[in-house]
Design a protein around this motif. Structure first.
Motif, mmCIF file in Angstrom:
data_model
loop_
_atom_site.group_PDB
_atom_site.id
_atom_site.type_symbol
_atom_site.label_atom_id
_atom_site.label_comp_id
_atom_site.label_asym_id
_atom_site.label_seq_id
_atom_site.Cartn_x
_atom_site.Cartn_y
_atom_site.Cartn_z
ATOM 1 N N UNK A 184 1.753 7.148 -13.227
ATOM 2 C CA UNK A 184 3.205 7.267 -13.334
ATOM 3 C C UNK A 184 3.875 7.165 -11.962
ATOM 4 N N UNK A 185 3.200 7.677 -10.932
ATOM 5 C CA UNK A 185 3.750 7.633 -9.571
ATOM 6 C C UNK A 185 3.493 6.287 -8.900
ATOM 7 N N UNK A 186 2.776 5.412 -9.604
ATOM 8 C CA UNK A 186 2.404 4.102 -9.060
ATOM 9 C C UNK A 186 1.505 4.237 -7.830
ATOM 10 N N UNK A 187 0.652 5.270 -7.859
ATOM 11 C CA UNK A 187 -0.324 5.466 -6.786
ATOM 12 C C UNK A 187 -1.704 5.730 -7.386
ATOM 13 N N UNK A 188 -2.187 4.860 -8.279
ATOM 14 C CA UNK A 188 -3.475 5.125 -8.925
ATOM 15 C C UNK A 188 -4.593 5.295 -7.902
ATOM 16 N N UNK A 189 -5.327 6.390 -8.043
ATOM 17 C CA UNK A 189 -6.404 6.703 -7.115
ATOM 18 C C UNK A 189 -5.949 7.530 -5.936
ATOM 19 N N UNK A 190 -4.695 7.409 -5.558
ATOM 20 C CA UNK A 190 -4.208 8.127 -4.387
ATOM 21 C C UNK A 190 -4.153 9.628 -4.595
ATOM 22 N N UNK A 191 -3.596 10.049 -5.724
ATOM 23 C CA UNK A 191 -3.499 11.479 -6.004
ATOM 24 C C UNK A 191 -4.876 12.098 -6.151
ATOM 25 N N UNK A 192 -5.773 11.379 -6.831
ATOM 26 C CA UNK A 192 -7.126 11.899 -6.997
ATOM 27 C C UNK A 192 -7.790 12.144 -5.640
#
Length: 245
Positions: free
Chosen positions: A151-159
């Motif tokens: 949703x934030x358009x940062x796939x993998x980044x938050x993880x």
């Protein structure tokens, strides 16, 4: 009765009693009296203050709102920030350094607390003084975290940020009074409790946490908002998975 609204507005503008006094043209002790009581300055002085602090009179002194109904002398809402990034470094540091009994955090990552405000040494110091810490961070493998990153358009980044935060916190897991748990719940609000002060960082779909508004609440004996949000913390805490040293 302390004027927490004025104190918070000063922190938001990175002003000390001395610097505010110089801008207004009064003695610093006068500013300290405004902070330590509900004393209302004269109209001309109030105009200078509100212009400098970029707030309305009623934000600092509710009794001036001209309301026909009685205005409570205290409100749970101390200040409303347009975004988490609008809280100054001095504001965060005052809350962190002022903790005497308990600090609770509910986030997915929260790594900014370590990287910008040196959380780990503070936890060590405060834990040695008897402060209790309950820190809830996300489980990077949970569907809620993965969807939030998309949703934030940062796939993998938050993880990745969560993994980093868990690594940071591993260094204090062995300390008495420090508990860390992971959770996979939907994060409707990030919560930061510092004794009787609570920051509620709401989340809007697709927006980064730092872009979302923050309510600064103060605990009052009959306060409903404080209890409302802290009950949600307790619910997530009850299902969280303890991290082990």
């Amino acid at each position: 009765m302390a004027n927490d609204r004025l104190r918070t507005a000063m922190l938001a503008m990175n002003l000390t009693p001395e610097t505010l006094a110089a801008k207004v043209g009064v003695d610093p002790k006068t500013v300290e009296r405004w902070i330590s009581s509900e004393r209302v300055p004269h109209r001309g002085t109030r105009y200078k203050l509100t212009s400098i602090l970029k707030v309305n009179e009623g934000d600092l002194w509710p009794s001036l709102q001209g309301n026909s109904r009685p205005v409570p002398t205290e409100s749970e809402l101390v200040h409303l920030y347009p975004s988490r990034s609008a809280i100054t470094g001095a504001g965060w540091e005052a809350l962190l350094s002022g903790v005497k009994e308990q600090m609770d955090v509910l986030v997915f990552s929260g790594a900014f607390l370590v990287e910008q405000y040196n959380l780990i040494p503070l936890v060590r110091q405060k834990a040695a003084e008897g402060v209790r810490f309950r820190l809830l961070v996300g489980d990077e493998t949970s569907p809620a975290v993965i969807q939030r990153a998309i949703d934030e358009n940062t796939p993998g980044g938050l993880e990745g940020r969560i993994q980093l935060m868990r690594r940071y916190l591993a260094d204090v897991l062995h300390l008495e009074g420090v508990e860390v748990r992971t959770h996979g719940t939907i994060l409707y609000n990030s919560l930061y409790r510092f004794d009787d002060q609570l920051l509620v960082n709401g989340h809007a779909h697709g927006a980064l946490a730092g872009q979302n508004p923050v309510m600064h609440l103060k605990r009052l004996p009959d306060g409903q908002m404080w209890q409302h949000y802290m009950r949600s913390f307790e619910r997530v805490w009850s299902v969280g998975v303890p991290e082990t040293a």
